[in-house]
Design a protein around this motif. Structure first.
Motif, mmCIF file in Angstrom:
data_model
loop_
_atom_site.group_PDB
_atom_site.id
_atom_site.type_symbol
_atom_site.label_atom_id
_atom_site.label_comp_id
_atom_site.label_asym_id
_atom_site.label_seq_id
_atom_site.Cartn_x
_atom_site.Cartn_y
_atom_site.Cartn_z
ATOM 1 N N GLN A 17 0.833 -1.208 0.000
ATOM 2 C CA GLN A 17 0.000 0.000 0.000
ATOM 3 C C GLN A 17 0.869 1.261 0.000
ATOM 4 O O GLN A 17 0.599 2.228 -0.698
ATOM 5 C CB GLN A 17 -0.917 0.002 1.221
ATOM 6 C CG GLN A 17 -1.824 1.235 1.311
ATOM 7 C CD GLN A 17 -2.756 1.346 0.122
ATOM 8 O OE1 GLN A 17 -3.356 0.358 -0.289
ATOM 9 N NE2 GLN A 17 -2.845 2.542 -0.451
ATOM 10 N N THR A 21 0.987 4.006 -2.932
ATOM 11 C CA THR A 21 0.715 5.418 -2.623
ATOM 12 C C THR A 21 1.858 6.299 -3.098
ATOM 13 O O THR A 21 1.643 7.364 -3.694
ATOM 14 C CB THR A 21 0.510 5.604 -1.111
ATOM 15 O OG1 THR A 21 -0.597 4.815 -0.690
ATOM 16 C CG2 THR A 21 0.256 7.073 -0.772
ATOM 17 N N SER A 361 -3.894 13.391 5.125
ATOM 18 C CA SER A 361 -4.999 12.588 5.676
ATOM 19 C C SER A 361 -6.358 13.249 5.548
ATOM 20 O O SER A 361 -7.229 13.080 6.403
ATOM 21 C CB SER A 361 -4.730 12.252 7.153
ATOM 22 O OG SER A 361 -3.586 11.442 7.266
ATOM 23 N N HIS A 366 -8.762 8.536 2.804
ATOM 24 C CA HIS A 366 -9.480 7.691 1.846
ATOM 25 C C HIS A 366 -10.275 8.576 0.872
ATOM 26 O O HIS A 366 -11.078 9.422 1.300
ATOM 27 C CB HIS A 366 -10.429 6.739 2.575
ATOM 28 C CG HIS A 366 -9.732 5.814 3.518
ATOM 29 N ND1 HIS A 366 -8.965 4.747 3.101
ATOM 30 C CD2 HIS A 366 -9.678 5.810 4.883
ATOM 31 C CE1 HIS A 366 -8.472 4.117 4.148
ATOM 32 N NE2 HIS A 366 -8.880 4.743 5.249
ATOM 33 N N HIS A 369 -13.260 6.147 -5.052
ATOM 34 C CA HIS A 369 -12.638 5.761 -6.319
ATOM 35 C C HIS A 369 -13.085 6.672 -7.459
ATOM 36 O O HIS A 369 -12.294 7.009 -8.361
ATOM 37 C CB HIS A 369 -12.987 4.302 -6.646
ATOM 38 C CG HIS A 369 -12.387 3.817 -7.922
ATOM 39 N ND1 HIS A 369 -11.040 3.530 -8.054
ATOM 40 C CD2 HIS A 369 -12.951 3.595 -9.154
ATOM 41 C CE1 HIS A 369 -10.797 3.139 -9.301
ATOM 42 N NE2 HIS A 369 -11.925 3.168 -9.982
ATOM 43 N N SER A 407 -16.672 6.581 2.289
ATOM 44 C CA SER A 407 -16.805 5.504 3.270
ATOM 45 C C SER A 407 -17.255 6.046 4.619
ATOM 46 O O SER A 407 -17.907 5.352 5.401
ATOM 47 C CB SER A 407 -15.469 4.767 3.426
ATOM 48 O OG SER A 407 -14.436 5.672 3.776
#
Length: 557
Positions: A17, A21, A361, A366, A369, A407
């Motif tokens: 990950q 990133t 952050s 997150h 998409h 999310s």
């Protein structure tokens, strides 16, 4: 599965990950990555790059987007853009293009005219009544038809047959005999595509692009004739007396009701400016072949600036602008447009959000998409968020969730950061637009007024006093001549919250600073703004009708 093995797998997942990133950030922001030292790059490649706070990121954004908007900086940029304008006025085949429209409306034109507006997604037919400047203009009837993909795929004359069908439908609602009399019904056409214009009422079709196939088999044919022939198939007796583009139409529509109008601005998905400009300031080769006697009547002409192409190498770019430009299908082609229009404002904001998610952050690190897809953040969302004045920003959160499923609901801090980004991006856009408009204003003043701006001083004391008195009078005349109104149309300039006001404020600062540097008496300036941004709604159809009225009046002379 044993606990040690689970831990190993978790570590491997975390490692992959981190690598993903880092690679993603390197691709999106290579300019930033190149600035890192070799030691920093090595550390960056092996670890997730969450090193900043949102406050720190916001401070950097404030600096990058606000620094170029100091007045002296903007004046320097304006001077450099003016040099680009001057160069293109002499030779460029792509911008600063003189049209065939040289006369502005007197405001005394009257009559009823049919106006057609062919845009990228809509065809409108309108019946317009001109009642004189004091009574303005009236749209008696208008019909709008969507140009969907099926219509775009109509080849050659089939597209013009479809236009004729829509014209017949609209006229039939007015009167069954309308457009079928012995005297042809005059039409004006606002055509939002390039053509090789050969007169005020004629132009040759060239490749249209944007998915349209109607230029197949019609390239080189006269546009007005194609429309008239299709109309005749339906026994409509019409004639095309004027063809204009959207920026010329905006200028004409506003000039009919406001005599000080000398420029127009289109700012929506794209941007352009037209201006009424002295013929003697334009290179002779730019005019091509003109009808006999054209120059005898034309002392000024409406110039299609294609302003979106200017500003390259002058207007400072951030790393997000560089990413947008580098990944564009036509890098460097329209530098100004890529930083100020509805097509791109949302994308600039999206690129900033992507970096903020990865490095500070944002949204808990997150990003949906869907927001990783280029151009997935519509500028209408950016406008909504900026206009949201609620303490909780809950309406913005609801809209984001509706358009891009998160999310977890974005926090208030996330939303405040997003709103600040929107404000900075739109404010810079307004500032860059004001800089380009100011540059064009200065160019017009220089060519229009020549050496009339100055008053020769004398050494004699009495003469000096007399000269000072004359200077006040002439300063008033000069500032009056320099004041003008700009017709504005398009979703960003007229509908984006606060955008036009912000641009107007910058124009006020720039124009007054320019007069002060020239030594023009500020007390002598007019009450209103020197450069006044005025909405010009429905300008495409209204301007097409005004163009017809002017053409018909000239024919009768």
């Amino acid at each position: 599965m044993t606990a040690p093995l689970v831990k190993v797998l978790q570590k491997m997942q975390e490692l992959f990950q981190n690598i993903f990133t880092a690679l993603e950030s390197m691709v999106l922001f290579p300019a930033l990555f190149r600035k890192l030292s070799r030691k920093q790059r090595k550390a960056f490649q092996g670890a997730c790059w969450h090193q900043r706070s949102l406050d720190d990121f916001t401070d950097e954004l404030d600096r990058l987007f606000s620094a170029p908007l100091r007045v002296r900086n903007m004046l320097e940029m304006s001077d450099k853009i003016q040099d680009q304008f001057k160069t293109c006025l002499q030779a460029s085949p792509y911008c600063m293009l003189p049209s065939y429209t040289h006369a502005l409306p007197s405001g005394h034109e009257t009559g009823t005219y049919l106006a057609l507006d062919v845009g990228g997604s809509t065809f409108r037919v309108a019946l317009i009544e001109l009642q004189g400047r004091d009574r303005e203009m009236k749209i008696l009837r208008v019909s709008s038809s969507v140009i969907d993909n099926n219509i775009k795929l109509l080849e050659g004359t089939l597209f013009f047959d479809w236009m004729a069908e829509k014209i017949e439908e609209m006229l039939g609602k007015v009167d069954a005999t309308y457009g079928r009399a012995e005297t042809p019904l005059s039409m004006g056409l606002s055509w939002s595509f390039p053509i090789d214009q050969t007169s005020i009422s004629s132009g040759l079709v060239i490749h249209m692009g944007k998915g349209f196939l109607c230029s197949n088999g019609t390239v080189g044919q006269e546009l007005g004739d194609l429309i008239i022939r299709s109309c005749r198939k339906r026994q409509l007796n019409v004639t095309v007396d004027a063809i204009v583009n959207d920026s010329s139409a905006a200028l004409l529509s506003r000039a009919y009701v406001e005599p000080k109008t000398r420029m127009s601005l289109i700012l929506g998905t794209g941007t352009n400016v037209a201006l009424h400009f002295p013929v003697h300031g334009i290179g002779l080769t730019k005019f091509g072949t003109r009808p006999v006697g054209w120059f005898d009547h034309a002392k000024h002409v409406i110039v299609n600036s294609e302003m979106s192409m200017f500003g390259g190498g002058v207007l400072p770019m951030t790393r997000w602008d560089e990413t947008l430009n580098r990944t564009h299908l036509r890098p460097d082609y329209q530098p100004l447009e890529y930083m100020i229009t509805g097509r791109y404002l949302g994308e600039i904001v999206r690129l900033i959000l992507v970096e903020a998610v990865e490095t500070a952050s944002l949204f808990g690190g997150h990003l949906p998409h869907s927001l990783r897809e280029p151009y997935s953040l519509d500028t209408s969302i950016v406008a909504f968020v900026e206009a949201d004045t609620s303490a909780s920003l809950a309406p913005s959160a609801a809209l984001l969730q509706k358009e891009h499923t998160f999310s977890a609901t974005p926090s208030l801090a996330d939303l405040q950061f997003l709103r600040r980004v929107c404000q900075l991006v739109s404010k810079r856009a307004a500032g860059y637009l004001a800089t380009a408009i100011h540059s064009m204003w200065c160019l017009r003043n220089e060519v229009e007024l020549g050496s009339d701006d100055s008053v020769t001083a004398t050494s004699d004391a009495a003469s000096i006093k007399q000269t000072q008195q004359v200077t006040v009078v002439e300063s008033e005349e000069v500032s009056t001549k320099k004041s003008l109104s700009i017709a504005c149309d398009g979703s960003v300039i007229n509908k984006y919250p606060g955008f036009r006001d912000c641009c107007q404020a910058y124009l006020n600062q720039l124009s007054r600073e320019t007069l002060a540097l020239e030594g023009t008496c500020l007390e002598a300036t007019t009450d209103g703004p020197l450069i006044d941004l005025k909405p010009a709604p429905e300008s495409a159809v209204l301007g097409a009708a005004v163009a017809v009225a002017i053409a018909v009046a000239e024919k009768s002379i």
